[in-house]
Design an enzyme around this catalytic site. Sequence first.
Site, PDB file in Angstrom:
ATOM      1  N   ASP A 131     -22.740  -9.287   9.983  1.00 29.87           N
ATOM      2  CA  ASP A 131     -22.599  -7.992   9.176  1.00 29.87           C
ATOM      3  C   ASP A 131     -24.130  -7.698   8.129  1.00 29.87           C
ATOM      4  O   ASP A 131     -24.394  -6.717   7.667  1.00 29.87           O
ATOM      5  CB  ASP A 131     -21.487  -7.818   8.232  1.00 29.87           C
ATOM      6  CG  ASP A 131     -20.299  -7.766   9.069  1.00 29.87           C
ATOM      7  OD1 ASP A 131     -20.290  -7.344  10.282  1.00 29.87           O
ATOM      8  OD2 ASP A 131     -19.278  -7.980   8.445  1.00 29.87           O
ATOM      9  N   ARG A 159     -18.448  -3.994   9.335  1.00 30.66           N
ATOM     10  CA  ARG A 159     -17.502  -3.914   8.365  1.00 30.66           C
ATOM     11  C   ARG A 159     -18.061  -2.601   7.639  1.00 30.66           C
ATOM     12  O   ARG A 159     -18.352  -1.501   8.089  1.00 30.66           O
ATOM     13  CB  ARG A 159     -17.383  -4.943   7.400  1.00 30.66           C
ATOM     14  CG  ARG A 159     -16.054  -5.279   7.054  1.00 30.66           C
ATOM     15  CD  ARG A 159     -15.947  -6.565   6.314  1.00 30.66           C
ATOM     16  NE  ARG A 159     -15.750  -7.448   6.883  1.00 30.66           N
ATOM     17  CZ  ARG A 159     -14.576  -8.272   7.579  1.00 30.66           C
ATOM     18  NH1 ARG A 159     -13.403  -7.507   7.051  1.00 30.66           N
ATOM     19  NH2 ARG A 159     -14.511  -9.058   8.233  1.00 30.66           N
TER      20      ARG A 159
END
Length: 304
Positions: free
Chosen positions: A112, A156
């Site tokens: 991420d 995310r």
Amino acid sequence: MNPAIRAVVRKAIFHNVEVYGIYGGYAGLVSGNIKKLELGSVGDIIHRGGTMLQSARLPEFANPEVQQKGIEQLRAHGIEGLVVIGGDGSYRGARALTQQGYPCVGVPGTIDNDIPGTELTIGFDTALNTVINAIDRIRDTATSHERTFVIEVMGRNAGDIALWAGLAGGAETILIPEENYDMKEVAERLRSGHDRGKKHSIIVVAEGVCSGYEFARQLQENTEFETRVSVLGHIQRGGSPTVADRVLASRLGARAVELLIEGKGGRAVGIENNKLVDYDIIEALEKKHTLDLDLFKLSKELSI
Ligand code: F6P
């Protein structure tokens, strides 16, 4: 993760320090799934995706009593410092152990790229290359069938994967959670490209914005273009690490060991302007990861 584990093990042994591997993350720490590692234990892993130590989520690790159990296991094995490789949850665990007085060093490992205190995380580049590969392939179909494609990527709550892959993949539109989007503007952009003779459009949506299907539904309400959706999902998390990730992981893993040898626990290592840095792990977690908004501006300018 594997090149980072290799670096930790080899760097420690290089300095005559014994190394133990904790299998299965904090769950393995608490249950004592801990084994001594040798030089050969990390042979033949530098090119492999995933982690030879396995991973697990353990929500109970937020409980100080569970953390104490972990510390007891470490002490029982004669372990004097811990390198934690992982993302947000792993860092919170490392911070808790630090607050309980146990020396930990955090190494940022997540696709991420959302860990504060570093410009890059281990796994981000590999995931990006997987995404780019997919975008390039999807583009072929998009062109030959004159379609609009919505490609949903992971990340995310962070838009880094969408932004970097979207820019590198020449996406017409990139949607990231850090910036609101205007459906009218997205639709106009698609129309003006189409009017100029563009044969396809690629829209990259970060999962933190909404699902690709939801965005396609909105798009179809506002445009007349035939749209398809592709959710890339967990293929983004596997595969042989790129050169950039192997080098980054080797540097960060080795630096974490150096810090522990120097008696500096409670740190988080990172990379800034291609230089290794380290921060107090408690302070690092109080900072916020910031996405490169200049890159976002550039992507808009280049996809007119
Ligand atoms: O944090 C890494 C990540 O792959 C995110 O991009 C994604 O939202 C999440 O993990 C998926 O987690 P899980 O595999 O538990 O569904």
